[in-house]
Design an enzyme around this catalytic site. Structure first.
Site, PDB file in Angstrom:
ATOM      1  N   THR A 130       0.079 -12.336  -0.768  1.00 26.57           N
ATOM      2  CA  THR A 130       1.338 -12.887  -1.268  1.00 26.57           C
ATOM      3  C   THR A 130       1.452 -14.389  -1.037  1.00 26.57           C
ATOM      4  O   THR A 130       0.872 -14.927  -0.081  1.00 26.57           O
ATOM      5  CB  THR A 130       2.505 -12.190  -0.529  1.00 26.57           C
ATOM      6  N   TYR A 155       6.793 -10.264   7.388  1.00 28.71           N
ATOM      7  CA  TYR A 155       6.083  -9.753   6.212  1.00 28.71           C
ATOM      8  C   TYR A 155       4.913 -10.682   5.855  1.00 28.71           C
ATOM      9  O   TYR A 155       3.776 -10.253   5.704  1.00 28.71           O
ATOM     10  CB  TYR A 155       7.051  -9.625   5.020  1.00 28.71           C
TER      11      TYR A 155
END
Ligand code: UDP
Length: 338
Positions: A130, A155
């Site tokens: 990501t 995350y």
């Protein structure tokens, strides 16, 4: 038939299912492994019932990466050629509140997967990473892969740590990896066969589309240092993204070395611009309320995708309008299901 069997972890989820569909269209056989915590069995059933493609979903295994025996059973049952690894928790907000959940699932789960791969001589993986690994970008220029990595939430850290583990494993020739760093993924399958199905939904485009039925879209923050005060993101179409995974598989198959690639469009849109495009393509006014900033939102995140273009041969083909229209079509179908 290309005869290769790909294990797709998280294949019942949004990006995993679109990639599984692209794989079977291209003659791969696919085993989906998913614990169905966020993914949907209906999505798997839809994919299983598609019979006109060269490849097919040969099995769905409901299992959890945190359970090594469940992971092992897949490699015992099937001769897996390459793994495409999506299964992970993805909520930034939840990761801040419950980092342990994220580290256990996203890191320990990935390590269990890698251990079983090594045990069973499966040595190629495409890993779903990501733009969150970059944290708060240093400038408002498109980000290159070598930009400093300093995530600003658990995350992002969980994904970055798995990238590091893969890089270290690669150095001792255990596993070769193509790491794809996704920017903002949007849209659905163009025939509305499958689409985005999160619960709760936090993403921009589905939330604007949900407000088309008279509800009000909440816009988080219009005081950022950007051209209209709202955040800039790089929206990449989910089918284009799925194609990037196919190219990453080809890359590994043809001897490519472990590497990471930004998957975005080189172009940014502000939240306001996306909202305006939605109103224009759907030909309707949508209610909007300006709200406080959402915690942890960087002002600007846009990919430089030159490396993916050059090395993988990937170029985004679908426009933001395509993404919005396909998402809208899918949303209507999803509303019928509920
Ligand atoms: N956003 C918004 N309202 C929403 C959802 C998102 O204003 O209901 C904004 C969000 O603050 C961010 C951008 O839209 O600036 C993209 O958010 P999204 O959650 O889709 O992706 P992220 O960039 O956080 O991964």
């Amino acid at each position: 038939m290309n005869g290769k069997t790909i294990l797709v972890t998280g294949g019942a989820g949004y990006i995993g299912s679109h990639t599984a569909l692209a794989l079977i269209k291209n003659g791969y056989d696919v085993v989906i492994f998913d614990n169905l915590e966020c993914g949907h069995i209906e999505t798997v059933d839809t994919l299983k019932n598609l019979s006109s493609y060269r490849g097919r979903i040969i099995d769905f295994i409901k299992g959890d990466l945190k359970n090594p025996e469940e992971v092992s059973s897949v490699f015992i049952r099937y001769k897996i050629d390459t793994v495409v690894h999506f299964a992970a928790y993805i909520s930034v907000e939840e990761s801040v509140k419950n980092p342990q959940k994220y580290y256990e699932n996203n890191i320990v789960g990935s390590m269990n997967l890698f251990s079983e791969m090594i045990k069973h001589d499966v040595n190629k993986i495409v890993f779903s990473s990501t733009a969150a690994v970059y944290g708060e970008p240093k400038s408002s220029e498109a980000l290159q892969e070598n930009h400093e990595k300093y995530p600003i939430n658990p995350y992002g850290w969980s994904k970055f740590m798995v990238e590091q583990i893969l890089s270290d494993y690669s150095k001792i020739n255990k596993i070769k990896s193509a790491v794809l760093r996704y920017f903002n993924v949007a849209g659905a399958n163009s025939e509305a066969i499958i689409g985005e199905w999160h619960n709760p939904e936090t993403h921009l485009i589905p939330n604007i589309l949900r407000a088309t039925n008279g509800k009000t879209f909440q816009l988080f923050g219009n005081d950022f240092d950007t051209k209209d005060g709202t955040c800039v993101r790089d929206y990449v179409n989910v089918e284009d993204l799925a194609d990037a995974h196919l190219l990453a598989l080809d890359y590994l198959e043809s001897g490519g070395i472990s590497d990471c690639f930004n998957i975005g469009t080189n172009e940014g849109n502000t939240v306001k611009e996306i909202f305006d495009i939605c109103e224009r393509v759907l030909e309707q006014k949508i209610n909007v309320k300006i709200c406080e900033r959402r915690e942890g939102d960087p002002a600007f995140l846009v990919a430089c995708n030159n490396k993916a273009q050059k090395i993988l041969g990937w170029t985004p083909k679908r426009s933001i309008e395509d993404s919005i229209l396909s998402a809208y079509k899918w949303q209507a179908k999803l509303a019928e299901k509920k």
